[in-house]
Write a protein that holds these residues in place. Structure first.
Motif, mmCIF file in Angstrom:
data_model
loop_
_atom_site.group_PDB
_atom_site.id
_atom_site.type_symbol
_atom_site.label_atom_id
_atom_site.label_comp_id
_atom_site.label_asym_id
_atom_site.label_seq_id
_atom_site.Cartn_x
_atom_site.Cartn_y
_atom_site.Cartn_z
ATOM 1 N N ILE A 82 0.834 -1.205 0.000
ATOM 2 C CA ILE A 82 0.000 0.000 0.000
ATOM 3 C C ILE A 82 0.863 1.248 0.000
ATOM 4 C CG2 ILE A 82 -1.689 1.302 1.363
ATOM 5 C CD1 ILE A 82 -2.772 -1.487 2.287
ATOM 6 N N ASP A 83 1.968 1.235 0.741
ATOM 7 C CA ASP A 83 2.896 2.376 0.727
ATOM 8 C C ASP A 83 3.432 2.632 -0.680
ATOM 9 O OD1 ASP A 83 2.632 2.955 3.406
ATOM 10 O OD2 ASP A 83 4.470 1.909 4.020
ATOM 11 N N ALA A 84 3.762 1.560 -1.392
ATOM 12 C CA ALA A 84 4.289 1.717 -2.755
ATOM 13 C C ALA A 84 3.252 2.360 -3.663
ATOM 14 C CB ALA A 84 4.721 0.362 -3.308
ATOM 15 N N VAL A 85 1.994 1.931 -3.541
ATOM 16 C CA VAL A 85 0.945 2.498 -4.392
ATOM 17 C C VAL A 85 0.695 3.955 -4.020
ATOM 18 C CG1 VAL A 85 -1.472 2.287 -5.081
ATOM 19 C CG2 VAL A 85 -0.107 0.236 -4.696
ATOM 20 N N ARG A 86 0.715 4.246 -2.741
ATOM 21 C CA ARG A 86 0.534 5.643 -2.325
ATOM 22 C C ARG A 86 1.647 6.532 -2.880
ATOM 23 N NH1 ARG A 86 -1.105 5.221 4.139
ATOM 24 N NH2 ARG A 86 -3.329 4.663 3.835
ATOM 25 N N ALA A 87 2.818 5.964 -3.081
ATOM 26 C CA ALA A 87 3.938 6.723 -3.641
ATOM 27 C C ALA A 87 3.906 6.726 -5.170
ATOM 28 C CB ALA A 87 5.261 6.134 -3.151
ATOM 29 N N THR A 102 -5.518 -9.408 -1.306
ATOM 30 C CA THR A 102 -6.694 -8.633 -1.690
ATOM 31 C C THR A 102 -6.666 -7.216 -1.143
ATOM 32 O OG1 THR A 102 -8.045 -10.620 -1.850
ATOM 33 C CG2 THR A 102 -9.210 -8.553 -1.551
ATOM 34 N N LEU A 103 -6.299 -7.053 0.119
ATOM 35 C CA LEU A 103 -6.317 -5.721 0.731
ATOM 36 C C LEU A 103 -5.308 -4.767 0.086
ATOM 37 C CD1 LEU A 103 -6.797 -6.370 4.555
ATOM 38 C CD2 LEU A 103 -8.440 -5.452 2.924
ATOM 39 N N THR A 104 -4.315 -5.284 -0.588
ATOM 40 C CA THR A 104 -3.305 -4.398 -1.181
ATOM 41 C C THR A 104 -3.872 -3.560 -2.314
ATOM 42 O OG1 THR A 104 -2.494 -6.056 -2.772
ATOM 43 C CG2 THR A 104 -1.483 -6.035 -0.584
ATOM 44 N N TYR A 105 -4.985 -4.004 -2.899
ATOM 45 C CA TYR A 105 -5.618 -3.143 -3.915
ATOM 46 C C TYR A 105 -6.980 -2.619 -3.467
ATOM 47 C CZ TYR A 105 -7.520 -7.767 -5.283
ATOM 48 O OH TYR A 105 -8.094 -9.020 -5.295
ATOM 49 N N VAL A 106 -7.643 -3.303 -2.532
ATOM 50 C CA VAL A 106 -8.937 -2.813 -2.060
ATOM 51 C C VAL A 106 -8.776 -1.493 -1.298
ATOM 52 C CG1 VAL A 106 -10.852 -3.258 -0.478
ATOM 53 C CG2 VAL A 106 -10.071 -5.060 -2.011
ATOM 54 N N LEU A 107 -7.796 -1.420 -0.397
ATOM 55 C CA LEU A 107 -7.633 -0.193 0.388
ATOM 56 C C LEU A 107 -7.251 1.005 -0.478
ATOM 57 C CD1 LEU A 107 -6.042 -1.257 3.803
ATOM 58 C CD2 LEU A 107 -8.424 -1.077 3.113
ATOM 59 N N PRO A 108 -6.252 0.908 -1.371
ATOM 60 C CA PRO A 108 -5.975 2.063 -2.234
ATOM 61 C C PRO A 108 -7.182 2.470 -3.081
ATOM 62 C CG PRO A 108 -4.129 0.540 -2.300
ATOM 63 C CD PRO A 108 -5.244 -0.149 -1.555
ATOM 64 N N ALA A 109 -7.955 1.487 -3.557
ATOM 65 C CA ALA A 109 -9.129 1.819 -4.367
ATOM 66 C C ALA A 109 -10.133 2.634 -3.559
ATOM 67 C CB ALA A 109 -9.773 0.543 -4.888
ATOM 68 N N LEU A 110 -10.401 2.211 -2.324
ATOM 69 C CA LEU A 110 -11.353 2.937 -1.480
ATOM 70 C C LEU A 110 -10.827 4.305 -1.098
ATOM 71 C CD1 LEU A 110 -12.576 0.052 0.884
ATOM 72 C CD2 LEU A 110 -13.751 0.997 -1.117
ATOM 73 N N GLU A 111 -9.544 4.373 -0.759
ATOM 74 C CA GLU A 111 -8.970 5.666 -0.379
ATOM 75 C C GLU A 111 -9.109 6.686 -1.492
ATOM 76 O OE1 GLU A 111 -5.438 4.548 2.812
ATOM 77 O OE2 GLU A 111 -4.962 4.562 0.658
ATOM 78 N N ARG A 112 -8.784 6.291 -2.697
ATOM 79 C CA ARG A 112 -8.832 7.233 -3.816
ATOM 80 C C ARG A 112 -10.264 7.591 -4.193
ATOM 81 N NH1 ARG A 112 -3.678 4.902 -7.447
ATOM 82 N NH2 ARG A 112 -2.120 5.583 -5.915
#
Length: 865
Positions: A82-87, A102-112
């Motif tokens: 998730i840190d990598a995607v945020r960067a 699964t959470l590695t893409y679900v959380l960034p998707a929801l955040e954005r």
């Protein structure tokens, strides 16, 4: 307490039920069963590990959604991704099954989505994954707190036209699609304000699940589709971050970059699994040789044993389509003395087995691995273990489920028998989802599955996985094994070997499996069979220009010239150099799966009920007239195959008969790619890599009166079924004059020479997966005494895919080494005249007739010495 592995819908925890006995007690109990005859050749415990967590600051609405799923910590590898995607880095998450990818893409998707309505595109190779992940996204989105919201939409092939229109109008924050829908429905309508322009303008995240599945020809198609996606995003000023989830493969970053068309240095690799796990008990199980004495089960159980030969009918209709082990493994090897021990986290555990001598691993015709797997499954579910068995084919899954059912009923365990099922891609969506729910809920105690359950579909926490035959690659072995065990619970994995050469190699060399490097996945976006089609598709998506060479490579100018000459492209702007496609529906005419689009419906004549649909090639092989077909534990006889109506009519039967199709093959050589002269000790062997056309026709079938019938009757059709045709790539080996003349002077007739060629062909194909990431079923072959386009006796080996998948092309570079391995395999086998461990093939279209082991060894000696 770490709870994230308990999250229903994300990590698939099953309903609580009474637990089975300890694994060590059950393994000891198995050694007292009537069928046990020292089949264990290796026992190893992969030690448990504690979870490593990291704090992650998330927005309050996302924290609320996590809390609703009882998730109060994240694994360190999840946070790293998730840190990598945020960067705004591209990320590859290559951790084992059930590690929480699964959470590695679900959380960034929801955040954005909740921050600025940034859009996410989730892409899966198969619809079943979409169904599974839709529930996860919707559950998380519905639990967002603080009045935040994120909308989720799904578009698959079965979504209605009305619903598609509503979906486009609603402009969801997260859109879940298959690769097929990206190709057919999104890219062609990227510019329409009534369709998908909004998505390409706002796209921030592309999540690609199971990216290791994108390899070979399908992967090459995928790589070109993603290049088409990239150029559209570029046009609209979007620069989405890619999150790629993968099984453990040898080249995760390189593969992700090749598939997505992104620079290698744009990717961050997350491959250290920090999730918790219990002890994983691995048992390598080699069925005894048929000549060995074995204590059978009581006759009332054995009476339901289908053919060891039944397995002849377990045809290879695959659903096609991996994980890694921890590093702290401890083992009991085949060279150990009886009653060895294994250490697990410093504690000594007595092995429940006496380990067979290493000489017992290898040649000879063995009892069926399917028979061993059925007995083990019946025993394990009887002990309370929820067990998943991976087997090779749809018909194998159906037949073995029926067999297990019969054994349990003979034991009086009728309720358990009702909880044994077969699962494969041939079932309709509703039935598959019903079985997945039964697995999650603990209601399906035993399931026979093809590789359809190898992917990340949520099926809950299982106690045991049986591998009914070596899956063919290390990647698939551990991907399937990863279906067993969740959290800190111990689990059990059996690898039950067949008697083919690859299985025997895996059983005899466990260190290679556990400690060897993972196989490399490969795609070829420059494939000249498919690149032209996707260039024309790209011109239909959005006009082409010389700048698109950055997406499609140096071959683009030549491809455009050829397409212009063929009338597929036309110049559209005299002021600028641009091309558009002349066919606006070109995407629909470009098949990205390289499978039969034609299907045959199998219908129950008496009930007028649809049973299943099969691809054309599978139907003419498995459901030809008078064949015996098994569906959901019921046997049927095919009474009529109407190819004009694409329908087969079946009638239920209780017969013990078995049928196996007989096929004939022809090869016509097209363009030569390259020719090599192998300088072998016995002389020079000419090898040629070329494009070729392979025709195959079903001419009849073998009829087995009863399961163990060793004298089947060959029956021919009055009119052979229509042939199938495959344009592909392969190589052929032509035997030198001097070697052929010496052998012909010693054999009694030409058939013995042909039997030698046929035997070498079989073993060569069986060993190709040791050099190339593929399955034995991905390769075909033909041996012939004379061919109008070659000289002398010739062995053909070809890819089983249109245009070729690069498999034989890669193997061509190692032919000398492969031939040496072929000779070693055949010579070291202890059988007399040939067996499945050396020269027999389960996929032989001629039912393993006309094979000559002795003359094959002599021919290889002449070539190599």
């Amino acid at each position: 307490m770490l709870n994230n592995f308990l999250s229903v819908g994300i990590f698939g925890c099953s309903t609580m039920r009474d637990g089975p006995p300890p694994v060590s007690d059950t393994l000891s109990w198995i050694t007292d069963r009537g069928y046990y005859a020292d089949q264990t050749v290796h026992y190893r415990v992969v030690g448990s590990q504690e979870a490593v967590t990291r704090d992650l600051e998330v927005a309050p609405p996302v924290a609320s959604a996590l809390s609703a799923q009882d998730i109060d910590h994240l694994y360190a590898h999840q946070v790293n991704a998730i840190d990598a995607v945020r960067a705004h880095e591209n990320a590859v998450v290559a951790t084992p099954t059930a590690s929480g990818k699964t959470l590695t893409y679900v959380l960034p998707a929801l955040e954005r989505a909740i921050d600025h309505q940034g859009k996410t595109l989730y892409i899966a190779p198969y619809r079943a994954l979409i169904n599974d992940q839709e529930e996860t996204f919707r559950t998380m989105a519905s639990n967002l707190g603080f009045d935040a919201s994120a909308s989720v939409g799904v578009q698959t092939g079965d979504v209605s036209t009305r619903r598609r229109k509503e979906l486009r109008q609603s402009q969801p924050d997260v859109l879940l699609i298959t690769l097929d829908q990206l190709h057919y429905s999104l890219l062609p309508y990227a510019h329409s304000p009534r369709h998908w322009r909004w998505l390409f303008q706002q796209l921030e995240t592309v999540a690609i699940d199971e990216i290791h599945m994108y390899r070979g020809v399908f992967g090459s198609h995928a790589s070109l589709i993603f290049r088409r996606l990239n150029r559209l995003c570029e046009h609209y000023g979007a620069n989405p971050d890619y999150i790629c989830c993968s099984a453990t493969i040898g080249n995760p970053i390189e593969h992700a970059a090749e598939v997505t068309g992104q620079p290698i240095d744009s990717y961050t690799l997350i491959d250290e699994d920090t999730s918790s796990s219990g002890d994983r008990h691995y048992v390598f199980w080699n069925p005894p040789l048929k000549d060995d004495a074995i204590r059978d089960e009581p006759r009332d159980i054995e009476a339901d044993r289908p053919p060891e030969a039944a397995l002849r009918d377990q045809q290879t209709t695959t659903d096609g389509g991996n994980s890694q082990t921890k590093s702290d493994t401890h083992e009991t090897s085949p060279t150990s003395t009886p009653d060895p021990s294994t250490e697990t986290n410093g504690e000594t555990a007595e092995s429940p087995f006496s380990i067979s001598d290493p000489v017992d691993v290898g040649g000879g015709e063995r009892r069926s691995n399917h028979a061993e797997s059925v007995r083990l499954l019946a025993d394990l579910v009887g002990k309370g273990y929820q067990t998943l068995v991976f087997t090779e084919s749809r018909q194998g899954a159906e037949q073995n489920a029926e067999w297990t059912d019969a054994i349990l009923r003979k034991r009086g365990q009728r309720e358990l028998a009702d909880d044994v099922y077969a699962y494969h891609a041939g079932l309709d969506d509703d039935r598959r989802q019903e079985l997945e729910a039964k697995l999650r809920g603990g209601d399906a105690m035993g399931v026979w599955s093809t590789n359809a359950l190898e992917l990340g579909i949520d099926i809950g926490a299982l106690d045991v996985v049986l591998l009914d035959g070596y899956p063919g690659t290390r990647m698939q072995t551990f991907q399937r094994a990863g279906r067993a065990g969740r959290g800190n619970n111990e689990c059990l994995i059996f690898l039950i070997g067949s008697d083919n050469p690859l299985d025997q190699h895996a059983l005899g060399n466990p260190d290679d499996l556990f400690d060897g490097g993972a196989e490399r996945a490969a795609v070829n976006p420059a494939n000249d069979e498919i690149l032209p089609d996707h260039v024309v598709c790209a011109a239909a998506d959005h006009y082409l220009s010389p700048a698109d060479e950055s997406h499609f490579g140096d071959a683009l100018p030549d491809v455009i010239t050829t397409a212009e000459e063929a009338g597929r492209l036309e110049r559209t702007d005299e002021q600028q150099v641009r091309w558009s496609a002349t066919d606006s529906n070109v995407q629909w005419n470009t098949d990205i799966r390289d499978i039969d689009t034609r299907e045959i419906d199998l219908l129950d004549r008496h009930r007028d009920e649809h049973l299943v649909s099969l691809e054309y090639t599978a139907a003419v092989r498995d459901a030809h007239p008078e064949s015996i077909y098994v569906h959901q534990k019921q046997k049927y006889r095919v009474k009529e195959l109407d190819l004009n109506a694409d329908t087969a009519w079946l009638e239920s039967t209780s017969t013990n008969e078995i049928t196996k199709a007989i096929r004939e093959k022809e090869v016509a050589l097209q363009d030569t790619i390259t020719t090599e002269t192998l300088a072998l000790d016995g002389g020079e062997l000419r090898a040629t890599l070329s494009k070729m056309t392979v025709k195959e026709v079903v001419t009849g079938y073998l009829h087995f009166e009863y399961p163990d019938d060793d004298n089947p009757v060959e029956k021919s059709f009055e009119d052979p079924l229509p042939p199938s045709e495959l344009r592909t790539t392969g190589f052929h080996l032509s035997i030198p004059d001097s070697v052929e003349n010496r052998l012909l002077s010693r054999v009694d007739d030409d058939e013995e020479y042909l039997g030698a060629l046929h035997a070498i062909e079989h073993t060569l194909i069986s060993l190709l997966p040791m050099e190339v990431l593929c399955d034995r079923r991905d390769i075909g072959g033909l041996s012939i005494l004379s061919h109008p386009q070659t000289v002398n006796g010739t062995i053909f080996v070809h890819d089983g895919y249109t245009g070729g998948a690069g498999l034989t092309r890669t193997a061509f570079e190692s032919l000398g080494e492969l031939l040496a391995q072929v000779r070693e395999t055949i010579k070291m086998c202890s059988c007399d005249g040939g067996c499945p461990s050396c020269i027999h093939s389960p996929h032989c279209g001629n039912a393993n007739r006309l094979l000559e082991k002795e003359w094959a060894i002599l021919l290889l000696d002449e070539l190599l010495e």
